[in-house]
Scaffold this motif. Sequence first.
Motif, PDB file in Angstrom:
ATOM      1  N   GLY A   1       0.793  -1.220   0.000  1.00  0.00           N
ATOM      2  CA  GLY A   1       0.000   0.000   0.000  1.00  0.00           C
ATOM      3  C   GLY A   1       0.824   1.268   0.000  1.00  0.00           C
ATOM      4  N   ARG A   2       2.133   1.123   0.079  1.00  0.00           N
ATOM      5  CA  ARG A   2       3.001   2.294   0.064  1.00  0.00           C
ATOM      6  C   ARG A   2       3.892   2.247  -1.179  1.00  0.00           C
ATOM      7  N   GLY A   3       4.694   3.276  -1.342  1.00  0.00           N
ATOM      8  CA  GLY A   3       5.488   3.380  -2.559  1.00  0.00           C
ATOM      9  C   GLY A   3       6.934   3.715  -2.290  1.00  0.00           C
ATOM     10  N   PHE A   4       7.682   3.729  -3.376  1.00  0.00           N
ATOM     11  CA  PHE A   4       9.118   4.019  -3.343  1.00  0.00           C
ATOM     12  C   PHE A   4       9.442   4.918  -4.536  1.00  0.00           C
ATOM     13  N   SER A   5      10.204   5.978  -4.281  1.00  0.00           N
ATOM     14  CA  SER A   5      10.685   6.855  -5.342  1.00  0.00           C
ATOM     15  C   SER A   5      12.200   6.729  -5.439  1.00  0.00           C
ATOM     16  N   ASN A   6      12.689   6.798  -6.652  1.00  0.00           N
ATOM     17  CA  ASN A   6      14.113   6.576  -6.884  1.00  0.00           C
ATOM     18  C   ASN A   6      14.934   7.827  -6.569  1.00  0.00           C
ATOM     19  N   VAL A   7      15.008   8.117  -5.286  1.00  0.00           N
ATOM     20  CA  VAL A   7      15.881   9.188  -4.797  1.00  0.00           C
ATOM     21  C   VAL A   7      16.736   8.589  -3.686  1.00  0.00           C
ATOM     22  N   ILE A   8      17.904   9.129  -3.522  1.00  0.00           N
ATOM     23  CA  ILE A   8      18.897   8.530  -2.626  1.00  0.00           C
ATOM     24  C   ILE A   8      18.402   8.406  -1.195  1.00  0.00           C
ATOM     25  N   THR A   9      17.540   9.334  -0.752  1.00  0.00           N
ATOM     26  CA  THR A   9      17.084   9.328   0.640  1.00  0.00           C
ATOM     27  C   THR A   9      16.086   8.203   0.927  1.00  0.00           C
ATOM     28  N   GLN A  10      15.543   7.561  -0.101  1.00  0.00           N
ATOM     29  CA  GLN A  10      14.549   6.514   0.112  1.00  0.00           C
ATOM     30  C   GLN A  10      15.164   5.117   0.190  1.00  0.00           C
ATOM     31  N   TYR A  11      16.462   5.024  -0.039  1.00  0.00           N
ATOM     32  CA  TYR A  11      17.122   3.724   0.011  1.00  0.00           C
ATOM     33  C   TYR A  11      17.532   3.384   1.433  1.00  0.00           C
ATOM     34  N   ASP A  12      17.413   2.107   1.783  1.00  0.00           N
ATOM     35  CA  ASP A  12      17.940   1.638   3.068  1.00  0.00           C
ATOM     36  C   ASP A  12      19.444   1.469   2.996  1.00  0.00           C
ATOM     37  N   ASP A  13      19.948   0.991   1.877  1.00  0.00           N
ATOM     38  CA  ASP A  13      21.386   0.973   1.623  1.00  0.00           C
ATOM     39  C   ASP A  13      21.597   1.191   0.137  1.00  0.00           C
ATOM     40  N   PHE A  14      22.699   1.823  -0.213  1.00  0.00           N
ATOM     41  CA  PHE A  14      22.928   2.235  -1.588  1.00  0.00           C
ATOM     42  C   PHE A  14      24.424   2.208  -1.868  1.00  0.00           C
ATOM     43  N   THR A  15      24.795   1.592  -2.984  1.00  0.00           N
ATOM     44  CA  THR A  15      26.193   1.545  -3.408  1.00  0.00           C
ATOM     45  C   THR A  15      26.252   1.932  -4.871  1.00  0.00           C
ATOM     46  N   SER A  16      27.167   2.834  -5.198  1.00  0.00           N
ATOM     47  CA  SER A  16      27.255   3.295  -6.584  1.00  0.00           C
ATOM     48  C   SER A  16      28.699   3.376  -7.025  1.00  0.00           C
ATOM     49  N   GLY A  17      28.876   3.402  -8.352  1.00  0.00           N
ATOM     50  CA  GLY A  17      30.203   3.573  -8.930  1.00  0.00           C
ATOM     51  C   GLY A  17      30.701   4.993  -8.760  1.00  0.00           C
ATOM     52  N   THR A  18      31.986   5.155  -8.980  1.00  0.00           N
ATOM     53  CA  THR A  18      32.587   6.477  -8.749  1.00  0.00           C
ATOM     54  C   THR A  18      32.043   7.565  -9.657  1.00  0.00           C
ATOM     55  N   LEU A  19      31.604   7.203 -10.843  1.00  0.00           N
ATOM     56  CA  LEU A  19      31.153   8.200 -11.800  1.00  0.00           C
ATOM     57  C   LEU A  19      29.630   8.361 -11.818  1.00  0.00           C
ATOM     58  N   VAL A  20      28.941   7.817 -10.821  1.00  0.00           N
ATOM     59  CA  VAL A  20      27.489   7.967 -10.743  1.00  0.00           C
ATOM     60  C   VAL A  20      27.150   9.237  -9.979  1.00  0.00           C
ATOM     61  N   ASP A  21      26.316  10.071 -10.577  1.00  0.00           N
ATOM     62  CA  ASP A  21      25.835  11.280  -9.916  1.00  0.00           C
ATOM     63  C   ASP A  21      24.496  10.945  -9.260  1.00  0.00           C
ATOM     64  N   THR A  22      24.497  10.816  -7.943  1.00  0.00           N
ATOM     65  CA  THR A  22      23.274  10.403  -7.240  1.00  0.00           C
ATOM     66  C   THR A  22      22.176  11.457  -7.297  1.00  0.00           C
ATOM     67  N   ASP A  23      22.522  12.670  -7.709  1.00  0.00           N
ATOM     68  CA  ASP A  23      21.489  13.703  -7.870  1.00  0.00           C
ATOM     69  C   ASP A  23      20.779  13.587  -9.212  1.00  0.00           C
ATOM     70  N   GLU A  24      21.314  12.745 -10.086  1.00  0.00           N
ATOM     71  CA  GLU A  24      20.747  12.610 -11.427  1.00  0.00           C
ATOM     72  C   GLU A  24      20.227  11.199 -11.677  1.00  0.00           C
ATOM     73  N   LEU A  25      19.753  10.523 -10.647  1.00  0.00           N
ATOM     74  CA  LEU A  25      19.190   9.193 -10.831  1.00  0.00           C
ATOM     75  C   LEU A  25      17.910   9.271 -11.664  1.00  0.00           C
ATOM     76  N   GLU A  26      17.618   8.172 -12.330  1.00  0.00           N
ATOM     77  CA  GLU A  26      16.411   8.132 -13.156  1.00  0.00           C
ATOM     78  C   GLU A  26      15.177   8.426 -12.298  1.00  0.00           C
ATOM     79  N   GLN A  27      14.285   9.204 -12.832  1.00  0.00           N
ATOM     80  CA  GLN A  27      13.078   9.559 -12.099  1.00  0.00           C
ATOM     81  C   GLN A  27      11.984   8.526 -12.364  1.00  0.00           C
ATOM     82  N   PHE A  28      11.690   7.757 -11.333  1.00  0.00           N
ATOM     83  CA  PHE A  28      10.575   6.807 -11.414  1.00  0.00           C
ATOM     84  C   PHE A  28      10.114   6.489  -9.997  1.00  0.00           C
ATOM     85  N   SER A  29       8.922   5.930  -9.897  1.00  0.00           N
ATOM     86  CA  SER A  29       8.395   5.503  -8.599  1.00  0.00           C
ATOM     87  C   SER A  29       7.668   4.182  -8.773  1.00  0.00           C
ATOM     88  N   ILE A  30       7.589   3.433  -7.673  1.00  0.00           N
ATOM     89  CA  ILE A  30       6.907   2.144  -7.674  1.00  0.00           C
ATOM     90  C   ILE A  30       5.981   2.096  -6.472  1.00  0.00           C
TER      91      ILE A  30
END
Length: 516
Positions: A198-227
């Motif tokens: 009944g709840r949702g998730f948006s693809n922003v860094i603050t909504q992740y419980d844990d997050f790992t990214s490559g050195t060249l990933v800009d976390t401010d420019e993640l794809e915009q989507f929600s589930i």
Amino acid sequence: MKGNPVAQFIRWAWGQLTSMRTALALLFLLALAAIPGSMIPQNSVSPISVIDFKNEHPTLDKVLEPLGMYHVYTSAGFSAVYLLLFASLIGCILPRVAKYFRALRQPPPKLPARIERLPESATGTVAGAVEPALDGAEAFLKAKRYRIRRTAEGISAERGYLREAGNLVFHTSLVVVLLGLAWSNLFGFHGTAVVVEGRGFSNVITQYDDFTSGTLVDTDELEQFSIDVNSFTAEFEMGEVQRGAARRFDAQVTVTDSAGERDALITVNKPVTTAGGSQVNLLGHGYAPSFTVRDGNGDVAFSGPVVFLPQDGNFASVGVIKVPDARPQRLAFEAFFYPTAVLDEQGPHSVFPDALNPEVYLNAWVGDPQEESGVPESVYSLNTTGLRQVEGDEGEPLRAALAVGGGMTLPDGLGSITFDGWQRWVKLQVSQTPGNLLTLISIAVGVAGLSVSLTVRPRRLFVRITDQMATVGGLDRTDAASGLEDEVAGLLAATTGDRPGPDGPGGNEESTRDAV
């Protein structure tokens, strides 16, 4: 320059690095270096697992931490082996490619002086002219897909050039695999989030419980989507055989991305891919009991589901209800959720993973209000600093067992808690690995190249006609090849004009097998 010791050392070092023996040694070292990363929790994969491992093995942690065993794949040593292997493979491949193309442009080798000393040879008499005999030999060899070098005295033929091509394709594919992995590691990411029905998730860094990214990933420019997780269905085996075994895990979701809004089904090993290429997988699930907590003033200080973590195969789960806004004193509860609760001599436990008889067992803590410190805390554990356990009538810690709809009133007007029901939660993993397709294609091409290399058998055949005597010989350039004797016999028959009999060529030739 030739006498310069530095230049000589550089040439020697480059020669050692680009040798196939060094490449194989580095490949072995890379596999060896990856073993600790597969056995010890890694910070890049699950920081929480690393913390738990350290708490469980404090003595071992004193050894592993200085050695960098919690970040094996990003360590300087692993990266050095990776880059050296990359350089070694390129240094091995480029000279071989140049040599291979030179070999393709060159004709087969000249006729050897002593054909009869080849591993397989035979002689026979040519009845007619030399040219028609060589024409017959050439037609035979071309039908067998040999490359031909013809002179007045005979023919040299060679085949099996694809063997080296297969080798080069295989080794080139290894380089591309490394490039694909580097691409994914630099530009990819993966993160997990727990979402209640009944709840949702948006693809922003603050909504992740844990997050790992490559050195060249800009976390401010993640794809915009929600589930939005509309519902989650879990089914278990009810029969006596394999009772409780998982049978179905389905999450009905609504995906909203740049392509619009659509409904989708996520199951185990069947992810959903967004318009921007992010892959959403279903990793796990559990229960989220719902509670309503009223404080000492009678106000609702908390209401809603709380994620509980399963502890065994029957989904006995633990969780914490934190109520920092309760007044006049803050409240907290440690709770155990049993989907199919049974109370016997073993104590309370669950006998089935589905919620057939859900109950919550909990105790209560109370303390003075506390200002927010801004320091993050785990939502799955309770820090009892500044709290005291609520006691019952006889001075024992207050405990209660609640069925759905049941409640407990705390003594001294501290407040109350009600078990309203339960929902399910799912753990979603969102990832982008842009190099995966390249890696997969490279592996497939590499396997194809290796198959060609293992099946193609380079072979050379020679025929010389001198004084109406044809001498035919051949040699294989690989071990364990077969059929050379038959091809030599067939070439001799095509040269002399004879037809091979059931046991080999006609009777006008003599076969020898003198090893070189």
